[in-house]
Design a protein around this motif. Sequence first.
Motif, PDB file in Angstrom:
ATOM      1  N   ALA A  33       0.834  -1.265   0.074  1.00 40.39           N
ATOM      2  CA  ALA A  33       0.127  -0.016   0.169  1.00 40.39           C
ATOM      3  C   ALA A  33       0.811   0.976  -0.093  1.00 40.39           C
ATOM      4  O   ALA A  33       1.795   1.397   0.813  1.00 40.39           O
ATOM      5  N   SER A  34       0.592   2.071  -0.783  1.00 47.86           N
ATOM      6  CA  SER A  34       1.648   3.471  -0.902  1.00 47.86           C
ATOM      7  C   SER A  34       1.039   4.240   0.334  1.00 47.86           C
ATOM      8  O   SER A  34       0.046   4.380   0.824  1.00 47.86           O
ATOM      9  N   THR A  35       2.024   5.188   0.762  1.00 50.95           N
ATOM     10  CA  THR A  35       1.882   5.795   1.869  1.00 50.95           C
ATOM     11  C   THR A  35       1.953   7.220   1.470  1.00 50.95           C
ATOM     12  O   THR A  35       3.087   7.798   1.003  1.00 50.95           O
ATOM     13  N   GLU A  36       0.925   8.038   1.969  1.00 47.50           N
ATOM     14  CA  GLU A  36       1.023   9.431   1.778  1.00 47.50           C
ATOM     15  C   GLU A  36       1.962  10.263   2.607  1.00 47.50           C
ATOM     16  O   GLU A  36       2.464   9.772   3.681  1.00 47.50           O
ATOM     17  N   ASN A  37       2.619  11.313   2.033  1.00 43.84           N
ATOM     18  CA  ASN A  37       3.608  12.116   2.567  1.00 43.84           C
ATOM     19  C   ASN A  37       5.017  11.389   3.178  1.00 43.84           C
ATOM     20  O   ASN A  37       5.669  11.909   4.089  1.00 43.84           O
ATOM     21  N   GLN A  38       5.238  10.410   2.423  1.00 44.68           N
ATOM     22  CA  GLN A  38       6.395   9.692   2.696  1.00 44.68           C
ATOM     23  C   GLN A  38       7.275   9.144   1.417  1.00 44.68           C
ATOM     24  O   GLN A  38       6.511   9.003   0.655  1.00 44.68           O
ATOM     25  N   ASN A  39       8.307   9.207   1.564  1.00 43.09           N
ATOM     26  CA  ASN A  39       9.252   8.919   0.472  1.00 43.09           C
ATOM     27  C   ASN A  39       9.773   7.298   0.706  1.00 43.09           C
ATOM     28  O   ASN A  39       9.549   6.992   1.926  1.00 43.09           O
ATOM     29  N   ILE A  40       9.867   6.606  -0.285  1.00 37.89           N
ATOM     30  CA  ILE A  40      10.574   5.238  -0.028  1.00 37.89           C
ATOM     31  C   ILE A  40      11.717   5.333  -0.530  1.00 37.89           C
ATOM     32  O   ILE A  40      12.021   5.723  -1.521  1.00 37.89           O
ATOM     33  N   VAL A  41      12.786   4.823   0.404  1.00 39.36           N
ATOM     34  CA  VAL A  41      14.251   4.625   0.020  1.00 39.36           C
ATOM     35  C   VAL A  41      14.369   3.085  -0.242  1.00 39.36           C
ATOM     36  O   VAL A  41      13.720   1.973   0.314  1.00 39.36           O
ATOM     37  N   GLY A  78      18.566   7.837   7.164  1.00 43.50           N
ATOM     38  CA  GLY A  78      17.799   8.276   7.914  1.00 43.50           C
ATOM     39  C   GLY A  78      16.330   7.780   8.096  1.00 43.50           C
ATOM     40  O   GLY A  78      15.431   8.037   8.720  1.00 43.50           O
ATOM     41  N   ALA A  79      16.438   6.760   7.250  1.00 36.84           N
ATOM     42  CA  ALA A  79      14.882   6.174   7.114  1.00 36.84           C
ATOM     43  C   ALA A  79      14.626   4.867   7.975  1.00 36.84           C
ATOM     44  O   ALA A  79      15.394   4.453   8.581  1.00 36.84           O
ATOM     45  N   LYS A  80      13.173   4.383   8.032  1.00 38.20           N
ATOM     46  CA  LYS A  80      13.040   3.326   8.749  1.00 38.20           C
ATOM     47  C   LYS A  80      12.587   2.091   7.867  1.00 38.20           C
ATOM     48  O   LYS A  80      11.874   2.185   6.902  1.00 38.20           O
ATOM     49  N   PRO A  81      13.392   1.269   7.955  1.00 40.05           N
ATOM     50  CA  PRO A  81      13.228  -0.011   7.102  1.00 40.05           C
ATOM     51  C   PRO A  81      11.860  -0.834   7.303  1.00 40.05           C
ATOM     52  O   PRO A  81      11.294  -0.892   8.343  1.00 40.05           O
ATOM     53  N   SER A  82      11.551  -1.240   5.972  1.00 42.34           N
ATOM     54  CA  SER A  82      10.053  -1.766   6.279  1.00 42.34           C
ATOM     55  C   SER A  82       9.837  -3.223   5.542  1.00 42.34           C
ATOM     56  O   SER A  82       9.123  -4.085   5.986  1.00 42.34           O
ATOM     57  N   TRP A  83      10.447  -3.203   4.196  1.00 43.33           N
ATOM     58  CA  TRP A  83      10.429  -4.497   3.572  1.00 43.33           C
ATOM     59  C   TRP A  83      11.595  -5.062   2.847  1.00 43.33           C
ATOM     60  O   TRP A  83      12.427  -4.252   2.736  1.00 43.33           O
ATOM     61  N   ILE A  84      11.753  -6.362   2.625  1.00 43.81           N
ATOM     62  CA  ILE A  84      12.991  -6.776   1.905  1.00 43.81           C
ATOM     63  C   ILE A  84      12.548  -7.919   1.041  1.00 43.81           C
ATOM     64  O   ILE A  84      11.611  -8.252   1.111  1.00 43.81           O
ATOM     65  N   SER A  85      13.187  -8.066  -0.220  1.00 37.73           N
ATOM     66  CA  SER A  85      13.209  -9.224  -0.788  1.00 37.73           C
ATOM     67  C   SER A  85      14.620  -9.750  -0.975  1.00 37.73           C
ATOM     68  O   SER A  85      15.652  -9.121  -0.753  1.00 37.73           O
ATOM     69  N   LEU A  86      14.298 -11.320  -1.164  1.00 38.30           N
ATOM     70  CA  LEU A  86      15.623 -11.925  -1.043  1.00 38.30           C
ATOM     71  C   LEU A  86      15.907 -12.911  -2.260  1.00 38.30           C
ATOM     72  O   LEU A  86      14.901 -13.784  -2.598  1.00 38.30           O
ATOM     73  N   ALA A  87      16.899 -12.640  -2.919  1.00 38.83           N
ATOM     74  CA  ALA A  87      17.153 -13.648  -3.939  1.00 38.83           C
ATOM     75  C   ALA A  87      18.471 -14.298  -3.722  1.00 38.83           C
ATOM     76  O   ALA A  87      19.515 -13.880  -3.447  1.00 38.83           O
ATOM     77  N   ILE A  88      18.247 -15.634  -3.510  1.00 34.48           N
ATOM     78  CA  ILE A  88      19.302 -16.303  -3.159  1.00 34.48           C
ATOM     79  C   ILE A  88      19.681 -17.510  -4.210  1.00 34.48           C
ATOM     80  O   ILE A  88      18.663 -18.091  -4.826  1.00 34.48           O
ATOM     81  N   THR A 131      17.199  -6.823  -1.570  1.00 38.03           N
ATOM     82  CA  THR A 131      16.843  -5.387  -1.719  1.00 38.03           C
ATOM     83  C   THR A 131      15.871  -5.102  -0.481  1.00 38.03           C
ATOM     84  O   THR A 131      15.156  -5.775   0.113  1.00 38.03           O
ATOM     85  N   ALA A 132      16.370  -3.977   0.020  1.00 43.33           N
ATOM     86  CA  ALA A 132      15.553  -3.468   1.314  1.00 43.33           C
ATOM     87  C   ALA A 132      14.923  -2.183   0.974  1.00 43.33           C
ATOM     88  O   ALA A 132      15.433  -1.258   0.226  1.00 43.33           O
ATOM     89  N   GLN A 133      13.702  -1.941   1.739  1.00 42.41           N
ATOM     90  CA  GLN A 133      12.976  -0.634   1.143  1.00 42.41           C
ATOM     91  C   GLN A 133      12.557  -0.015   2.628  1.00 42.41           C
ATOM     92  O   GLN A 133      12.416  -0.787   3.526  1.00 42.41           O
ATOM     93  N   GLY A 134      12.635   1.197   2.733  1.00 41.33           N
ATOM     94  CA  GLY A 134      12.181   2.000   4.129  1.00 41.33           C
ATOM     95  C   GLY A 134      11.474   3.180   3.766  1.00 41.33           C
ATOM     96  O   GLY A 134      11.351   3.613   2.489  1.00 41.33           O
ATOM     97  N   LEU A 135      10.857   3.644   4.634  1.00 36.89           N
ATOM     98  CA  LEU A 135       9.785   4.888   4.585  1.00 36.89           C
ATOM     99  C   LEU A 135      10.747   6.126   5.459  1.00 36.89           C
ATOM    100  O   LEU A 135      11.165   5.959   6.295  1.00 36.89           O
ATOM    101  N   ILE A 136      10.213   7.225   4.861  1.00 34.01           N
ATOM    102  CA  ILE A 136      11.016   8.445   5.400  1.00 34.01           C
ATOM    103  C   ILE A 136      10.134   9.576   5.243  1.00 34.01           C
ATOM    104  O   ILE A 136       9.482   9.594   3.733  1.00 34.01           O
TER     105      ILE A 136
END
Length: 321
Positions: A33-41, A78-88, A131-136
Motif C-alpha cells: 500500500a502506498s503511503t502519503e507524505n512519505q518517500n520510499i528509499v 535516516g529512514a525506517k526499514p520496512s520490507w525486504i526481498s531476497l534473491a538467493i 533489496t531493502a526498502q524503507g520509509l521516510i
Amino acid sequence: MKEFELIKHFFTEQNVKRKDVLQGIGDDCAVIASTENQNIVVTTDTLVAGVHFPLETSARAIGHKAVAVNLSDIAAMGAKPSWISLAITLPDIDNAWLTEFCAGVFELCEYYNVELIGGDTTQGPLSITITAQGLIPEGKYLSRSGAKAGDWLYVTGEIGDAALALQHINNEVTLEQDFIEPIQNKLDYPKPRVLAGQALREYASAAIDISDGLLADLGHICQASNVGANIVLDAIPLSQILRDSLFFDDAIKLALNGGDDYELLFTISEDNKVGMETALTNVGIQCTCIGQINATQTISTTLNNKPVPISSSGFEHFSEK
Ligand code: ADP
Ligand code: MG
C-alpha cells in the motif's frame, strides 16, 4: 524438496506481518500500500561467498549480515526499514543450513518490523542479494552531499574491529584467546545503526554508513559535498580489544582502511551538535567527534595536533592489489 516447497517451508514462515503488505510471498509480485507524505528509499546489496564473507562463516551469520548490510544503508539515509526481498543462489538444498540462515535473516527482520515480501531462489554458487526498502517523511532523507566547511565529523560506535577479525581469520595477527569470540561477532553480526539514523534525520548535514572503510567512505561524503576534511587520528574510537591487540599505528591503519564496520559517519553543524548528541543518547548510541569538514577538497589527518600523511585508501572492489 522442490523449489516451491523450499520457499514455502523456509521463507513464508515469518512472524512479521505488516498491514501495508497487501500481498506478500506467493504471487508474481508483492503488493504494498502506498503511503502519503512519505518517500520510499530502496537499496540492494549482494553477498558472494568467499568475497563478502569467508567460506567458513556460519549460515546464521550470513543471514544476519545479508540483512544487516542493507538495513545499514537504509539507516544512513535516516529512514525506517520496512520490507525486504531476497534473491538467493544455493549450491544445494541443505535443510540445516537453510534453517540457520533463515534464523539469522528473521531475527533482524523481527527486531525492526521488516517483512520479507518476495524473492527468487536459484541453484549455483552461494550468493545472496537482498533489496531493502524503507520509509521516510517526504524530503527528509540524509544524503552524502550536504556537508559544509566547518561542520563537525562524527562516527557512531567503534571502528576497526571487523577488519581485525578478518586479519585473525587470514592468520595475519595473533589474538588473545578471550578476544577471538567478541571480535568474530563484530564481523559476523554487525548491528545496523537503524535507530541512530532516524535520530540523526533532524540534525546531520550528510551521512554514510562505513562499509568500505572510514577513509574511503569519508571520501564519498567529501566528493559528493565538494569539501575536504581533517581527521584527528587520536580521536578515532577504537575498542579496548583493538588497542590491546595491535600497536597504535596499526590499529589506526585498520580503523582508517578496514571495512565492514557498519557504523554511521556523519557531519553536523555547530548549531546542531547538542541536539544531535542528546538524540543519540536517547537511543543509547555512542558517538565520537573525529574531525572537521573544510574547504580544501582533500582529506588530511593529524596526530597530537601535528599533520601526518595518509598512505592508502579503503577497500575497493576491482582495485589493483
Ligand atoms: P515467479 O516465477 O513468478 O517469478 P517464483 O516461482 O520465483 O515466482 O516465486 C514464487 C513466490 O515465492 C514469489 O512470490 C516470490 O517472490 C517468492 N520467493 C521466491 N524465492 C524467494 C526467496 N528466496 N525469499 C522470499 N520469497 C521468495
Ligand atoms: Mg511470475
